[in-house]
Enzyme design. Structure first.
Site, mmCIF file in Angstrom:
data_model
loop_
_atom_site.group_PDB
_atom_site.id
_atom_site.type_symbol
_atom_site.label_atom_id
_atom_site.label_comp_id
_atom_site.label_asym_id
_atom_site.label_seq_id
_atom_site.Cartn_x
_atom_site.Cartn_y
_atom_site.Cartn_z
ATOM 1 N N ARG A 71 2.034 -4.746 6.309
ATOM 2 C CA ARG A 71 1.299 -3.730 5.534
ATOM 3 C C ARG A 71 2.121 -2.458 5.526
ATOM 4 N NH1 ARG A 71 -4.934 -2.322 4.617
ATOM 5 N NH2 ARG A 71 -4.598 -0.615 3.166
ATOM 6 N N ASP A 75 0.828 -1.213 0.000
ATOM 7 C CA ASP A 75 0.000 0.000 0.000
ATOM 8 C C ASP A 75 0.860 1.262 0.000
ATOM 9 O OD1 ASP A 75 -2.337 1.429 0.006
ATOM 10 O OD2 ASP A 75 -2.782 1.168 2.123
ATOM 11 N N ARG A 103 -5.104 -1.551 8.862
ATOM 12 C CA ARG A 103 -6.335 -2.316 8.604
ATOM 13 C C ARG A 103 -6.028 -3.452 7.637
ATOM 14 N NH1 ARG A 103 -7.455 2.866 6.652
ATOM 15 N NH2 ARG A 103 -7.050 3.087 4.432
ATOM 16 N N SER A 137 -7.570 -5.521 -4.970
ATOM 17 C CA SER A 137 -8.695 -6.069 -4.201
ATOM 18 C C SER A 137 -9.982 -5.977 -5.016
ATOM 19 C CB SER A 137 -8.860 -5.295 -2.894
ATOM 20 O OG SER A 137 -9.383 -4.003 -3.158
ATOM 21 N N LEU A 160 10.357 -20.821 -4.018
ATOM 22 C CA LEU A 160 9.292 -19.984 -3.450
ATOM 23 C C LEU A 160 7.974 -20.163 -4.217
ATOM 24 C CD1 LEU A 160 8.564 -17.395 -1.643
ATOM 25 C CD2 LEU A 160 9.100 -16.089 -3.712
ATOM 26 N N SER A 182 -8.293 -4.451 5.132
ATOM 27 C CA SER A 182 -8.881 -4.201 3.809
ATOM 28 C C SER A 182 -9.321 -5.492 3.107
ATOM 29 C CB SER A 182 -7.910 -3.399 2.926
ATOM 30 O OG SER A 182 -7.557 -2.197 3.544
ATOM 31 N N HIS A 234 2.270 3.416 -9.010
ATOM 32 C CA HIS A 234 2.112 1.984 -9.299
ATOM 33 C C HIS A 234 3.314 1.478 -10.105
ATOM 34 C CE1 HIS A 234 -1.805 2.208 -7.614
ATOM 35 N NE2 HIS A 234 -2.363 2.861 -8.604
ATOM 36 N N TRP A 292 -11.887 -2.345 -7.795
ATOM 37 C CA TRP A 292 -12.647 -2.137 -9.043
ATOM 38 C C TRP A 292 -13.421 -0.822 -8.999
ATOM 39 C CZ3 TRP A 292 -11.118 -4.756 -13.015
ATOM 40 C CH2 TRP A 292 -10.699 -6.089 -12.886
ATOM 41 N N GLY A 326 -0.086 5.543 -4.359
ATOM 42 C CA GLY A 326 -0.686 6.829 -4.715
ATOM 43 C C GLY A 326 -0.038 7.974 -3.946
ATOM 44 N N ARG A 327 0.158 7.751 -2.637
ATOM 45 C CA ARG A 327 0.766 8.813 -1.816
ATOM 46 C C ARG A 327 2.217 9.061 -2.224
ATOM 47 N NH1 ARG A 327 -1.073 6.025 3.432
ATOM 48 N NH2 ARG A 327 -1.781 4.522 1.884
ATOM 49 N N TRP A 328 2.920 7.994 -2.583
ATOM 50 C CA TRP A 328 4.318 8.118 -3.035
ATOM 51 C C TRP A 328 4.381 9.037 -4.259
ATOM 52 C CZ3 TRP A 328 7.389 7.104 -7.296
ATOM 53 C CH2 TRP A 328 8.759 6.926 -7.064
HETATM 54 C C1 IPE Z 1 -5.568 -2.676 -0.119
HETATM 55 O O1 IPE Z 1 -5.178 -1.370 -0.330
HETATM 56 C C2 IPE Z 1 -5.529 -3.447 -1.397
HETATM 57 C C3 IPE Z 1 -4.210 -3.658 -1.973
HETATM 58 C C4 IPE Z 1 -3.075 -3.336 -1.460
HETATM 59 C C5 IPE Z 1 -4.209 -4.307 -3.243
HETATM 60 P P1 IPE Z 1 -6.237 -0.180 -0.509
HETATM 61 O O2 IPE Z 1 -5.451 1.048 -0.651
HETATM 62 O O3 IPE Z 1 -7.177 -0.511 -1.602
HETATM 63 O O4 IPE Z 1 -7.010 -0.246 0.867
HETATM 64 P P2 IPE Z 1 -7.972 0.822 1.557
HETATM 65 O O5 IPE Z 1 -9.041 1.103 0.579
HETATM 66 O O6 IPE Z 1 -7.164 2.013 1.871
HETATM 67 O O7 IPE Z 1 -8.451 0.123 2.782
HETATM 68 C C1 IPE Z 2 -1.565 0.242 -3.351
HETATM 69 O O1 IPE Z 2 -1.356 1.606 -3.373
HETATM 70 C C2 IPE Z 2 -1.816 -0.343 -4.718
HETATM 71 C C3 IPE Z 2 -3.180 -0.817 -4.938
HETATM 72 C C4 IPE Z 2 -4.152 -0.797 -4.086
HETATM 73 C C5 IPE Z 2 -3.468 -1.352 -6.263
HETATM 74 P P1 IPE Z 2 -2.553 2.642 -3.402
HETATM 75 O O2 IPE Z 2 -2.915 2.896 -4.821
HETATM 76 O O3 IPE Z 2 -3.658 2.177 -2.537
HETATM 77 O O4 IPE Z 2 -1.873 3.920 -2.781
HETATM 78 P P2 IPE Z 2 -2.483 4.945 -1.724
HETATM 79 O O5 IPE Z 2 -3.003 4.143 -0.582
HETATM 80 O O6 IPE Z 2 -3.564 5.689 -2.435
HETATM 81 O O7 IPE Z 2 -1.339 5.823 -1.343
HETATM 82 MG MG MG Z 3 -4.072 2.415 -0.571
#
Ligand code: IPE
Ligand code: IPE
Ligand code: MG
Length: 249
Positions: free
Chosen positions: A190, A22, A196, A67, A133, A198, A39, A71, A25-27
């Protein structure tokens, strides 16, 4: 200076490590870029983690890649993630084979574009005999969906007489999950400072040790994996018993 890796106790390695990757997006946002850039940079972290786990001799690594709830994201982001998936499979298949990695996928394949499922199935087939693995990618995965579909198949088998209702216990139930035959994760990591699950492996994580790291996924490297394993090895896993009981066991 002792290297982090040298502090790992190889006789106490977690057999199965699961990771919620996770923070992409913030990165990207921190760099003034689009989420997709995050990504793209997360792929390097995936490679490091797979390589690092394989080198240590970890048997199973499950990576939460997408997840069922994901979607709901914007169409362009989903499309970019799917394209990234294809390009990563294309570029990494030979390395997986060379490194004796067996690929598996858990999730709702019916929701995924056919060309991705086909591509994945080819790699799964090509690597099914590998003995290093086992890399399990959770793709279009949701734990509640997984549990519900297990319950549905169990009731089908009861109705058809293949299974008796009184035979349903924890072990039988586990056998209907997508992780059938795979030991439960001993360690969950995580990234990105979220605390959490998720909707990840809700059944299988019943007794898993959890480590939450502030590191954003694209920054995750082998050293972060080593650190998580060292922290895991310092914990006392009691499984309901008292600390004193464990010392006598
Ligand atoms: C959980 O991350 C799913 C994956 C890492 C693939 P999310 O970023 O989707 O989780 P929430 O929505 O913040 O709980
Ligand atoms: C995890 O990073 C990748 C996926 C859920 C596919 P995020 O895309 O959730 O990144 P944040 O949580 O928005 O920073
Ligand atoms: Mg996320």
């Amino acid at each position: 200076m002792t290297l982090l890796k040298d502090k790992i106790n190889y006789s106490k390695l977690p057999c199965h490590v699961a990771v919620i990757m996770d923070g992409n997006g913030r990165w990207a946002r921190e760099r003034g870029s689009h989420r997709i850039f995050g990504h793209q940079n997360g792929v390097k972290a995936v490679k490091e983690t797979v390589e690092g786990a394989g080198e240590l001799g970890i048997k199973y690594l499950t990576l939460y890649a997408f997840s069922k709830e994901n979607w709901l994201r914007p169409h362009e982001e989903i499309e970019a993630l799917m394209n990234l998936m294809v390009s990563t499979i294309n570029s990494e298949t030979e390395t997986l084979i060379k490194n004796n990695v067996r690929l598996m996928v858990i999730g709702d394949m019916q929701n995924l574009p056919g060309y991705i499922v086909e591509k994945l199935n080819k790699v799964i087939e090509r690597t099914c005999e590998n003995s290093g693995l086992t890399l399990i990618i959770a793709l279009s995965y949701g734990a509640r969906w997984e549990i519900a579909q297990a319950a549905r198949r169990i009731s089908g088998d009861v109705v058809s007489g293949k299974l008796k209702a009184e035979e349903i216990d924890e072990a039988t139930f586990s056998g209907y999950l997508l992780t059938r035959g795979i030991p439960d994760p001993e360690l969950l990591i995580r990234t990105s400072g979220e605390f959490r699950l998720s909707n990840f492996l809700l059944w299988q994580l019943a007794y898993t040790e959890m480590i939450f790291s502030k590191t954003l996924w694209p920054d995750f490297r082998k050293e972060h994996l080593y650190k998580a394993i060292i922290d895991f090895q310092e914990r006392e896993r009691r499984f309901g018993k008292t600390s004193e009981q464990l010392k006598c066991d």
